[in-house]
Every structure is written in C-alpha cells, then in structure tokens.
Design an enzyme around this catalytic site. Structure first.
Site, PDB file in Angstrom:
ATOM      1  N   CYS A 201       3.229  -1.196   5.523  1.00 32.48           N
ATOM      2  CA  CYS A 201       3.258  -2.194   6.429  1.00 32.48           C
ATOM      3  C   CYS A 201       4.017  -2.171   7.408  1.00 32.48           C
ATOM      4  CB  CYS A 201       4.196  -3.862   6.299  1.00 32.48           C
ATOM      5  SG  CYS A 201       2.727  -4.402   4.692  1.00 32.48           S
TER       6      CYS A 201
ATOM      7  N   ARG B 221       1.348   3.183   7.511  1.00 32.09           N
ATOM      8  CA  ARG B 221       2.143   2.896   6.803  1.00 32.09           C
ATOM      9  C   ARG B 221       1.453   1.386   6.486  1.00 32.09           C
ATOM     10  NH1 ARG B 221       7.419   2.754   8.225  1.00 32.09           N
ATOM     11  NH2 ARG B 221       8.167   1.883   6.636  1.00 32.09           N
TER      12      ARG B 221
ATOM     13  N   TRP C  37      -0.175  -3.465   4.519  1.00 25.67           N
ATOM     14  CA  TRP C  37      -0.252  -2.634   3.321  1.00 25.67           C
ATOM     15  C   TRP C  37      -0.293  -3.614   1.998  1.00 25.67           C
ATOM     16  CZ3 TRP C  37       0.672  -1.271  -1.724  1.00 25.67           C
ATOM     17  CH2 TRP C  37      -0.372  -0.462  -2.520  1.00 25.67           C
TER      18      TRP C  37
ATOM     19  N   ASN D  65       8.028  -6.643   6.140  1.00 28.18           N
ATOM     20  CA  ASN D  65       7.622  -5.613   5.043  1.00 28.18           C
ATOM     21  C   ASN D  65       8.175  -5.812   3.915  1.00 28.18           C
ATOM     22  OD1 ASN D  65       7.353  -2.793   3.991  1.00 28.18           O
ATOM     23  ND2 ASN D  65       8.157  -2.034   5.725  1.00 28.18           N
ATOM     24  N   GLY D  66       8.211  -5.126   3.162  1.00 27.77           N
ATOM     25  CA  GLY D  66       8.812  -5.609   1.657  1.00 27.77           C
ATOM     26  C   GLY D  66       8.166  -6.270   0.782  1.00 27.77           C
TER      27      GLY D  66
ATOM     28  N   GLU E 132      -0.643  20.550  -5.716  1.00 25.00           N
ATOM     29  CA  GLU E 132      -0.770  19.993  -4.671  1.00 25.00           C
ATOM     30  C   GLU E 132      -1.945  19.896  -4.538  1.00 25.00           C
ATOM     31  OE1 GLU E 132       1.421  18.576  -3.283  1.00 25.00           O
ATOM     32  OE2 GLU E 132       0.771  18.625  -0.924  1.00 25.00           O
TER      33      GLU E 132
ATOM     34  N   LYS F 115      -4.290  16.705  -3.111  1.00 21.61           N
ATOM     35  CA  LYS F 115      -4.689  16.318  -1.521  1.00 21.61           C
ATOM     36  C   LYS F 115      -5.984  16.391  -1.769  1.00 21.61           C
ATOM     37  CE  LYS F 115      -2.412  16.333   0.118  1.00 21.61           C
ATOM     38  NZ  LYS F 115      -0.693  16.303   0.062  1.00 21.61           N
TER      39      LYS F 115
ATOM     40  N   GLU G  98      -6.805  12.873  -2.465  1.00 25.89           N
ATOM     41  CA  GLU G  98      -6.849  11.953  -1.767  1.00 25.89           C
ATOM     42  C   GLU G  98      -7.370  12.057  -0.551  1.00 25.89           C
ATOM     43  OE1 GLU G  98      -2.946  13.466  -0.198  1.00 25.89           O
ATOM     44  OE2 GLU G  98      -2.021  11.340  -0.234  1.00 25.89           O
TER      45      GLU G  98
ATOM     46  N   HIS H 192      -7.904  23.768 -24.672  1.00 20.45           N
ATOM     47  CA  HIS H 192      -7.401  23.169 -25.949  1.00 20.45           C
ATOM     48  C   HIS H 192      -7.953  21.548 -25.667  1.00 20.45           C
ATOM     49  CE1 HIS H 192      -4.604  25.878 -27.399  1.00 20.45           C
ATOM     50  NE2 HIS H 192      -4.031  26.267 -26.269  1.00 20.45           N
TER      51      HIS H 192
ATOM     52  N   LYS I  39       0.990   5.602   4.285  1.00 16.42           N
ATOM     53  CA  LYS I  39       2.574   6.598   4.072  1.00 16.42           C
ATOM     54  C   LYS I  39       3.314   6.659   3.365  1.00 16.42           C
ATOM     55  CE  LYS I  39       3.590  10.815   5.517  1.00 16.42           C
ATOM     56  NZ  LYS I  39       2.522  11.689   5.206  1.00 16.42           N
TER      57      LYS I  39
END
Ligand code: M6R
Length: 601
Positions: A2, A28, A74, A98-99, A476, A480, A483, A499, A596
């Site tokens: 947010c 955000r 968000w 926000n929170g 990584e 990427k 995502e 395995h 983000k």
C-alpha cells in the site's frame, strides 16, 4: 504494501501531483486506489478498483483543491474492490492506512457495542471507527492519537483528515514507513520518497509511536505523550540516476540496463584506492559465523555470499529466510555476525528478524537500498546500495548490487583473514573496476535472449539447474521467470534432479543452467545430458567456450573471477524473463498478486 501520498499547499490544484505521487507508489500495491480532499470545506472521497489510472479517469482536475490524501492498495483484509479501497471515513474522521491492525476483531466487537456499523471488510475501517470513537469523546486529536496508540496493536502508517479542519493532515506511524517532504508553501507526505521526488528531495522520517500535524507552513512532530520533537531534515541524493521510465517501455528493462552504472556507483567507494578502499568494509574477523537474513531476491543474494564465504574465506556462513528465522532455534551466540539484506528496508519479516537480533544484543549490518528505512534504524550500521529507486516489482538492479557489495565484503574478509592473498585481492579489485564493461557485454546480447524467449514463452514449466554458486543463481533466475512471465519454474541442485524431479522433464521443457566453476562444470554438463536425452530444451550460460555444443544453446559470459560471475550470469536470466513476459503480454512491472514492498508478515 500500500502506498500513501498527501499534499497540503498554499496554492490550489494539488490533484495532479497527488495522482502523480500515487502512480510512483503503485509498485507498493495496485488493486484499488482512492483519494480524499476538501473542497470549499466539504470532504470528497473518490475510489476505484484497479490501478491509479482508473482513479485518475474519475477525477475532475479543474477543481480547486489544496489539501488531500491518497492511497494505492494491496489487499490484506477484504477483497480488492471499491468498498474496501481507501480512504475510509467514519463520522468526522477520514484515513488512508498502510499496515495491519492485529486486534481489529476485538476492536470491531467493542465498536459494535457502541452502535458502529461497517461497510467494508477492512481493518482500516475499524481503525478509522476507533479513531472516530476516541475523537467523539473529547474532540481533541492529540488525546485521540495517544489513546489509539495505546490500544491498537499491529502496524500502521496513517494519514488522517478531520472534518472542519481543512488546513491540516495528521499522521500516525508504527512499523510502517511514513515521511514528510518539505516544499515551498507546500508540504508532502508519503510512504517513501519516490512518491514526491518530482517536488522535493528534503524530508523528515517519522519513527514508531510518533505522530505529526502538517499544514503548508508548519510541520509539528510529536511523541506519543504529545511532546514536540526536533527532527532531522534528510536530503535524498541520487547519484545521477534517471527517475521515471526514460525511453523504456517498462521499468524492469530500464533497471536491468542501468545495472552497468548503478553497480559501479555502489562499489566504487570500496575500489578506488585498491585494498585501502576495500578495507573500509566492516571487519568480520572476530566472528565465528556469518548469518545472512532476507526474503526473495535479497535472500538469493545472500546465497551467493554464502558460497563465496565458505569456499574462499573458510568462514561458516548460513543464509536464512527471514520469515523462518524468528520461529526457529538459530543457535545464536555473541560470535555470530548478522547481515540483513533488503532493497526496501521495510520488508516486515526481515525487519522483525533484525529486531530479534537487536533484542539479543548481537552485532548486525544492513545491506539496504532505501535510506532511512525501518531496517536501517534497527541494525548497528548499514551499507547502502546506490541503485536509486527500484520501481519494477521484480528486483534486478538491487539484487545485482547486493551481490556485488557482498562479494566485496567476502573479498575484504578473505584478505583480512589471509585466505585470499594480496595479489588475488588486487586482481579481483581490478576486475571489479571494469564491471560496467562486462555488464554491458551481457546486456548487449538482446537478440539471443529474445530468440530464447520466443522458444519458451508458450511452455508452462521450466527448470533451472546448477551446482555450487550456479545453484544459488538458478534460484534467482527461476524467481525472475515465474514472477514476470507466470511460467511455473523450479530451481534445483543439478545433482538432485535424478532423485525425483527428473520425472517432470517432458519434450521441449526449457532447462536453464550455468556452469561457471571448472571443478563442477563437467558434472553439470552430465546432468544436462540427462535432461536432453529426455527431450528438454537446454540453455547454458558459461565462460568456458569448450562447453559450446550443438545439443543446447550457449550464452557466453566473460572469463572473470568467480567473485564477479554471479552478476554476469544473472543478466541473461533477467532479460530472458523480461522478453518472455513481453511475449506473454503480462503486466511486467506490476505482476499479478505481488507488491514491491512486503510490509506484512
Ligand atoms: O525489499 P526487499 O529486498 O526486502 O524485498 C524482498 C523480496 O520481497 C523481494 O526481493 C521479492 O522477492 C522480489 N519481488 C523479487 O524480484
């Protein structure tokens, strides 16, 4: 998660800047957006589902507005819809938040007893109702905020408007970031500086349990008891970093391409005078074990460092997911050193893990991008990566800069504990001085990356396999791809595939790999043969030209020290993920369901 923006100005027409600020905070969260402002002393609230663009379309920019607060969301409590979007209003009080309010159910129950009713499913509306309830008791905002801070559990950055007070924005902060930007006859509030950099680079950052009253002339910051505090004014200095998208279609591409510059910015102070400069990095020789803690790409950067610490400095190093770190026995002793990695400096799990280390009075270091962010206030010291704001949700330049600074930290440690000779140290420093040239080389292979993207974009699954350092890089690369392109992918230790997971290899399945270590390359190639013989389509990144083979596609990186290889291998991974996402037409800078800055646990 947010984003909050607010503006209060002597002049009219803040609405365009409010929306501009909100757009810069969309990384955000971007599932709904809203704005509240006073016009002719009347409060007006406009909210829309979806991105800030949808909100922008509903705003009459001709209105003469000089005070307002805005929010991009968000979702945590309640779906992404217009009713749950912020701002929320209860009686005289309107807030954006926000929170997470952890005791919202208990508060809601109490408030219902006082006949409060709720329209949304959000914790924010409950917080707003509680503020309204307190305010109605005494009509005193200071007492209201103090009572709120005593009662409410969880995290909050709140910007608040009160009816009949169209001159001031009030702010409350605990565990979620909030800053106040200083302009001429105008003051700004924001979740972070990126929202307001177009207008000012001077700002005050609020600490936990502080609140503020902001109008166009004055900024008063208080502690919970209502004492006025003297706050430091910070200045945000970006090292020639172009903000905005420039001529790029997406921030992700811009941020990948600018790596050549920003990584040099980050590491130059530790290289310019050779070993003397390198030794400006913290001395870790008194510690027995290095712990590295972070989430997502930041944790992956830690894995590269773990490999380098163990292999080249004979030092025990462990990497922890911050979300797990708090809830397990980590065998912490006074001779462990704890490194927290975070681009945003606000990731809730990493922040809480850092607090745990502080409580135990153990030594710590932050590797952080956002200056003055929450984690920087908890750790003993911070090394900053100088990459400028990273807007694309997928981390690229921050990851590479974290890897670069960690590699130098390992190098300085190896030099100090004599596991790396002066000659080797100097030679690696000299290579790092040319990192921009090497990165440029890797960024210039766009045609090859686009060709690979074309081969894989219709696939549903992919593997990334490697050994040692290359396994860390696979993690990584795989993150990427999934995502931004939404292709499911898994990173596997190359030797482990047989395995179990090799059963998933099908005809044409993309398998990415890197082979950057002479000791392990032949073994990795054998594992590649195993998947090729089961139909996989293999893409190998290596500096060893002897590994070029007709049975797979090879991307060649410069033959440099392994300390630099992590940065070079990841560039093809980033660009292939990017071009694959372009072909799939996904929302590259704001992939679905993500944000983000993950400020909830
Ligand atoms: O701001 P942080 O570095 O603490 O963020 C950690 C992760 O949330 C972040 O790296 C995330 O995994 C990225 N979206 C990866 O591209």
């Amino acid at each position: 998660m947010c984003g909050i923006v607010g503006i209060v100005s002597k002049k009219y027409n803040i609405l365009p800047s409010l929306i501009d600020g909100l757009k810069n905070l969309e990384y955000r969260g971007y599932d709904s957006a809203g704005v509240a402002y006073f016009i002719n002393n009347n409060l007006k609230i406009i909210k829309e589902k979806g991105t800030v663009k949808n909100l922008e379309n509903k705003i009459d920019f001709k209105e003469k507005v000089n005070i307002g607060i805005a929010h991009t969301r968000w979702a945590t409590h309640g779906n992404a819809n217009k009713i749950n979007a912020h701002p929320h209003n209860v009686n005289h009080i309107t807030i954006v938040h926000n929170g997470i309010i952890e005791n919202c159910n208990e508060l809601k129950k109490d408030l219902k007893d006082y006949n409060y009713t709720f329209k949304s499913n959000t914790d924010t509306e409950i917080a707003c109702a509680y503020l309204s309830y307190c305010y109605d008791q005494n009509k005193n905002i200071h007492m209201t905020i103090e009572r709120f801070m005593d009662k409410v559990k969880g995290s909050y950055a709140i910007a608040l408007l009160i009816d009949n007070d169209d001159k001031n924005i009030y702010l409350l902060k605990k565990e979620s970031p909030l800053i106040i930007g200083l302009g001429k006859d105008t003051n700004y509030i924001a979740s972070d500086i990126t929202a307001i950099l177009n207008y000012t680079n001077k700002y005050i950052s609020l600490d936990d349990f502080q609140y503020a009253k902001v109008n166009y002339k004055d900024i008063l910051v208080y502690n919970k008891s209502g004492d006025v505090l003297k706050k430091k004014i910070n200045e945000y200095k970006s090292k020639n970093i172009v903000t905005g998208k420039a001529h790029y279609k997406h921030y992700m591409l811009k941020e990948i391409i600018e790596q050549k510059k920003v990584i040099s910015n980050t590491i130059f102070p530790y290289l310019e005078k050779g070993i003397k400069s390198l030794l400006k990095l913290p001395n870790l020789t008194k510690y027995n074990q290095i712990n590295i803690i972070g989430c997502g790409s930041a944790m992956h950067a830690g894995l590269v460092a773990k490999y380098l610490f163990r292999e080249f400095t004979n030092t025990k190093c462990e990497v922890f997911l911050a979300s797990e770190f708090r809830y397990q026995n980590n065998f912490l002793t006074t001779d462990t050193f704890n490194i927290f990695i975070s681009q945003s400096g606000e990731t809730a799990d990493t922040l809480q893990a850092a607090k745990l280390i502080k409580e135990k009075k153990l030594d710590s270091l932050g590797i952080i991008n956002a200056k003055e962010s929450s984690i920087t206030k908890v750790v003993d010291t911070s090394l900053y990566i100088e990459v400028g704001p990273e807007i694309s949700v997928a981390s690229t330049k921050a990851y590479s800069a974290q890897v670069a600074i960690l590699a130098l930290l390992v190098l300085s440690h190896g030099y100090r504990n004599k596991t790396i000779s002066s000659k080797q140290t100097e030679s690696i420093i000299n290579e790092f001085k040319k990192i921009n040239v090497f990165i440029n080389k890797m960024s210039n292979k766009k045609d090859q990356y686009k060709m690979i993207a074309k081969k894989i974009y219709k696939e549903e699954h992919a593997f990334y396999i490697g050994r040692g350092l290359d396994y860390a890089l696979c993690m990584e690369g795989s993150l990427k791809l999934k995502e931004v392109s939404y292709i499911h992918s898994e990173a596997y230790a190359a030797g482990e595939l047989k395995h179990g997971a090799i059963s998933l290899i099908n005809k044409n399945m993309p398998v990415f790999s890197s082979a950057t270590n002479d000791k392990l390359n032949s073994k990795t190639v054998s594992n590649l043969e195993e998947v090729i013989s089961r139909g996989a389509n293999v893409f190998l990144i290596t500096d060893d030209k002897n590994l070029i083979d007709k049975s797979y596609e090879t991307i060649i990186i410069p033959n440099v020290s392994i300390f630099l290889k992590g940065i070079l291998v990841v560039i093809p991974y980033q660009l292939i993920a990017y071009y694959t996402a372009v072909l799939k037409g996904t929302n590259i800078d704001k992939p679905k369901n993500l944000a983000k800055s993950v400020t909830v646990e």
